[in-house]
Design a protein around this motif. Structure first.
Motif, mmCIF file in Angstrom:
data_model
loop_
_atom_site.group_PDB
_atom_site.id
_atom_site.type_symbol
_atom_site.label_atom_id
_atom_site.label_comp_id
_atom_site.label_asym_id
_atom_site.label_seq_id
_atom_site.Cartn_x
_atom_site.Cartn_y
_atom_site.Cartn_z
ATOM 1 N N GLY A 287 0.802 -1.217 0.000
ATOM 2 C CA GLY A 287 0.000 0.000 0.000
ATOM 3 C C GLY A 287 0.833 1.264 0.000
ATOM 4 N N ALA A 288 2.148 1.109 0.142
ATOM 5 C CA ALA A 288 3.070 2.254 0.113
ATOM 6 C C ALA A 288 4.446 1.753 -0.304
ATOM 7 C CB ALA A 288 3.135 2.939 1.469
ATOM 8 N N TYR A 289 4.522 1.295 -1.548
ATOM 9 C CA TYR A 289 5.814 0.878 -2.111
ATOM 10 C C TYR A 289 6.487 2.143 -2.634
ATOM 11 C CZ TYR A 289 9.229 -1.492 -5.086
ATOM 12 O OH TYR A 289 10.400 -1.926 -5.689
ATOM 13 N N HIS A 290 7.530 2.561 -1.932
ATOM 14 C CA HIS A 290 8.111 3.873 -2.194
ATOM 15 C C HIS A 290 9.201 3.823 -3.260
ATOM 16 C CE1 HIS A 290 6.111 6.040 1.049
ATOM 17 N NE2 HIS A 290 6.376 5.034 1.859
ATOM 18 N N VAL A 291 9.058 4.666 -4.259
ATOM 19 C CA VAL A 291 10.125 4.985 -5.202
ATOM 20 C C VAL A 291 10.211 6.510 -5.254
ATOM 21 C CG1 VAL A 291 9.927 2.848 -6.547
ATOM 22 C CG2 VAL A 291 8.556 4.840 -7.182
ATOM 23 N N PRO A 292 11.248 7.090 -5.826
ATOM 24 C CA PRO A 292 11.384 8.554 -5.759
ATOM 25 C C PRO A 292 10.240 9.334 -6.399
ATOM 26 C CG PRO A 292 13.478 7.552 -6.340
ATOM 27 C CD PRO A 292 12.464 6.453 -6.383
ATOM 28 N N ASP A 293 9.574 8.758 -7.396
ATOM 29 C CA ASP A 293 8.603 9.512 -8.173
ATOM 30 C C ASP A 293 7.159 9.324 -7.728
ATOM 31 O OD1 ASP A 293 10.704 10.411 -9.956
ATOM 32 O OD2 ASP A 293 10.710 8.351 -10.708
ATOM 33 N N VAL A 294 6.890 8.298 -6.898
ATOM 34 C CA VAL A 294 5.508 8.012 -6.514
ATOM 35 C C VAL A 294 5.511 7.029 -5.347
ATOM 36 C CG1 VAL A 294 5.345 6.122 -8.200
ATOM 37 C CG2 VAL A 294 3.245 7.232 -7.408
ATOM 38 N N ALA A 295 4.496 7.131 -4.506
ATOM 39 C CA ALA A 295 4.247 6.098 -3.499
ATOM 40 C C ALA A 295 3.164 5.182 -4.068
ATOM 41 C CB ALA A 295 3.795 6.722 -2.184
ATOM 42 N N CYS A 296 3.533 3.950 -4.370
ATOM 43 C CA CYS A 296 2.658 3.046 -5.116
ATOM 44 C C CYS A 296 1.703 2.304 -4.185
ATOM 45 C CB CYS A 296 3.483 2.021 -5.886
ATOM 46 S SG CYS A 296 4.636 2.739 -7.076
ATOM 47 N N ASP A 297 0.480 2.162 -4.649
ATOM 48 C CA ASP A 297 -0.512 1.320 -3.984
ATOM 49 C C ASP A 297 -0.879 0.208 -4.960
ATOM 50 O OD1 ASP A 297 -2.647 0.105 -2.773
ATOM 51 O OD2 ASP A 297 -4.023 1.805 -2.997
ATOM 52 N N TRP A 298 -0.421 -1.008 -4.652
ATOM 53 C CA TRP A 298 -0.668 -2.154 -5.526
ATOM 54 C C TRP A 298 -1.641 -3.150 -4.894
ATOM 55 C CZ3 TRP A 298 5.220 -2.951 -6.889
ATOM 56 C CH2 TRP A 298 5.627 -1.919 -7.740
ATOM 57 N N THR A 299 -2.367 -2.707 -3.883
ATOM 58 C CA THR A 299 -3.251 -3.633 -3.184
ATOM 59 C C THR A 299 -4.426 -4.077 -4.050
ATOM 60 O OG1 THR A 299 -4.488 -1.787 -2.209
ATOM 61 C CG2 THR A 299 -2.639 -2.685 -0.928
ATOM 62 N N ARG A 300 -4.798 -3.267 -5.053
ATOM 63 C CA ARG A 300 -5.968 -3.572 -5.882
ATOM 64 C C ARG A 300 -5.586 -3.951 -7.311
ATOM 65 N NH1 ARG A 300 -10.592 -3.639 -2.519
ATOM 66 N NH2 ARG A 300 -10.178 -2.209 -0.802
ATOM 67 N N VAL A 301 -4.356 -4.278 -7.532
ATOM 68 C CA VAL A 301 -3.929 -4.658 -8.886
ATOM 69 C C VAL A 301 -4.693 -5.893 -9.343
ATOM 70 C CG1 VAL A 301 -1.996 -5.619 -10.207
ATOM 71 C CG2 VAL A 301 -1.651 -3.607 -8.754
#
Length: 599
Positions: A287-301
């Motif tokens: 729910g918060a996979y951090h990279v420099p450009d965005v905090a990713c939410d992949w819980t609903r992929v």
């Protein structure tokens, strides 16, 4: 689009997705420095690509490259990238394919020069760009007293080998926008090698968080090469062959939605399960996979089979990133002596255990007699059954001279201890420690050089991240099954993939059928997983939910003995942890034993 001809004839695909918009096809040809040489020709032959990428760097790789550069100032990059380009650059340019790699290591300028020399030898005109600014050694020196390790809170090491920030994708996009055929970076987040081209091609901006998250996910699925196309798959018998395993290709739309596939006619397998395993690889909090450009939410992929060896990936969301770069310093943390032995025959396990502990006791006496301090760490591991066992013995010490005399005693075990045993002399290696910390993005300027000198790259630095969306990921699930139960092992109900981040182990567990998930939630708890991995798991265990793919993701803190080259563990990278967890026993309805899995 002709770029989907490999599976556009499939009726289900044609009906659900009758027309494809403009897409960008990116192939990933390598997961590490030294990966197979067979992937590039395969992708050139059948990939129909716009871009080629490969991930050459890991924490230990940078320290090796730094050591090489100290011995020879022109060294410090991935030499096999140059040999790959020497063999294939002509065809790459002929197909109008652009290349984006992090092969620059700790010396991107020398890597660029070496590639330029190859191009001249081949009489090829190629524009090469480099991304600069990841080396933060200078910034670190001025603030070292205020830096603490982001997981343990330890102070900054006295002397470091390398210090690098994980940069993002926008500098890569800037270099491509300046017309580069090849872009070489040093330390960037692995997925940036794919996200950068997508930003360039589709004009995504710093606020397009959902698209940036989808592009990051495309990169995450590509960066480990064949691990998303049937390599390392739990159901390995379902994969007919690995001889010519297909390397992954993502075909990305301007929306960020994409299809993951492989070149036609290659070995391997692409299905939702192979993709889900790689999705969970080393992501910590989905729910918060951090990279420099965005905090990713992949819980609903969502992962949907859309054709032969083709999976459509949708549903990634994003929010503002943090205002900091994750950085990593490597440093010399002493030395280790590691040896292996094998014992065969009656009571082999008991003999192996006694040999290992006898050597450990003898070594300790030798250290005392020589006036040295005790080992800073030691470990014995036994693998095998009762009649054939391999043992692994490792020790650490601050002084290399204290370890060298102990190697002779390793060989002596073969002729003076248990019959049926063979012990190889150990080897002494330096221990390279990793120290993770944060630096404000505003203090880490980055730039690109596409041939006319260094040009600053303006990237968003203000951040804005609020909180993980994992707290909202749990959905109302079907009720737990009722009636009689039987004892089943998790591998009958799940797929798994595991890996490491520093001293933590990450295990992704995917239900073979969605209806299994409520029972898995109930029985595979964080406390039970922690106990399952005793005595190694010394920290807490966190569990995260990915209802979109019916999965659970476990993060085991303080588990790997320091992780990487610091560790004495036989598996310091947690590659085996997923398969180990699949042997956990749970109580489940007996009819689940024969229920078919959904690949």
């Amino acid at each position: 689009s002709s770029r989907v001809s490999g599976w556009q004839s499939d009726e289900a695909w044609s009906e659900e997705y009758p027309a494809m918009p403009r897409t960008v096809r990116i192939g990933g040809y390598g997961a590490m420095w030294g990966d197979t040489a067979l992937s590039v020709p395969q992708l050139l032959r059948g990939g129909n690509l716009n871009y080629l990428t490969a991930d050459y760097l890991a924490e230990v790789t940078l320290s090796i490259m730094a050591s090489q550069k100290m011995k020879r100032p022109s060294a410090g990059f991935a030499y096999d990238f140059i040999s790959t380009m020497r063999e294939h650059l002509k065809e790459i340019l002929a197909q109008n394919i652009k290349v984006v790699v992090n092969a620059g290591g700790v010396n991107v300028a020398s890597c660029r020069d070496a590639l330029q020399d190859v191009a001249k030898q081949l009489k090829l005109n190629v524009k090469i760009g480099v991304v600069l600014g990841d080396d933060v050694s200078g910034q670190v020196e001025s603030v070292r007293d205020s830096i603490v390790e982001m997981f343990s809170g330890l102070p900054f090491p006295e002397r470091t080998i390398t210090s690098n920030a994980y940069l993002g994708a926008f500098p890569i996009a800037q270099a491509l926008g300046d017309g580069c055929d090849v872009v070489i970076t040093g330390r960037v987040v692995d997925s940036a090698l794919i996200l950068g081209p997508l930003i360039h091609e589709f004009g995504w901006g710093g606020q397009d968080f959902d698209k940036l998250s989808q592009g990051t996910l495309a990169g995450h699925l590509l960066e480990c090469g064949a691990q998303s196309t049937g390599g390392l798959f739990t159901d390995w018998r379902s994969v007919d062959s690995w001889v010519d395993i297909g390397f992954p290709i993502v075909e990305v739309e301007a929306s960020g939605h994409f299809i993951l596939t492989k070149p036609p006619g290659t070995d391997g397998m692409v299905c939702p399960a192979t993709v889900a395993e790689q999705l969970l690889y080393e992501i910590h909090d989905p729910g918060a996979y951090h990279v420099p450009d965005v905090a990713c939410d992949w819980t609903r992929v969502r992962l949907d089979q859309c054709g032969p060896d083709a999976v459509r990936v949708t549903g990634a969301c994003g929010q503002a990133p943090t205002s900091s770069y994750k950085c990593i310093s490597t440093y010399l943390a002493g030395f280790k002596l590691v040896l292996h032995g094998t014992v065969i025959g009656y009571e082999a396990r008991g003999k192996a255990d006694r040999i290992a502990h006898t050597l450990l006791a003898r070594w300790r006496r030798m250290l005392r007699d020589a006036g040295h301090s005790d080992f800073t760490d030691s470990r014995v591991e036994l693998l095998g059954g009762e009649s054939e066992v391999t043992f692994h013995l490792g020790v650490r010490h601050a002084d290399k001279a204290a370890l060298e005399p102990l190697r002779r005693e390793s060989a002596a075990a073969t002729v003076s201890m248990a019959q049926g045993g063979v012990v190889a002399p150990g080897t002494v290696h330096p221990v390279v420690g990793s120290f993770c910390f944060l630096l404000p993005k505003s203090e880490v300027p980055c730039a690109v050089d596409t041939g006319a000198g260094s040009v600053p790259c303006a990237v968003p630095v203000e951040g804005g991240f609020v909180s993980s969306r994992s707290s909202n990921a749990v959905v109302d699930a079907p009720s737990l099954p009722s009636g009689p139960t039987t004892r089943l092992v998790l591998r009958q109900l799940c797929w798994a993939r595991s890996g490491d981040k520093g001293n933590s182990a990450n295990i992704g567990l995917i239900a073979r059928r969605p209806e299994y998930l409520p029972l898995l939630r109930q029985q595979v708890t964080p406390d039970r997983v922690r106990m399952f991995f005793q005595p190694d798991c010394k920290g807490k265990v966190e569990r995260f939910e990915l209802p979109g793919i019916s999965a659970l993701n476990f993060l085991l803190h303080e588990t790997l003995g320091g992780g990487g080259t610091s560790s004495l563990h036989l598996d310091p990278l947690a590659k085996t942890y997923g398969q180990r967890l699949l042997e956990m026993v749970i109580d489940a309805p007996p009819e689940w034993f024969v229920a078919p899995a959904k690949l």
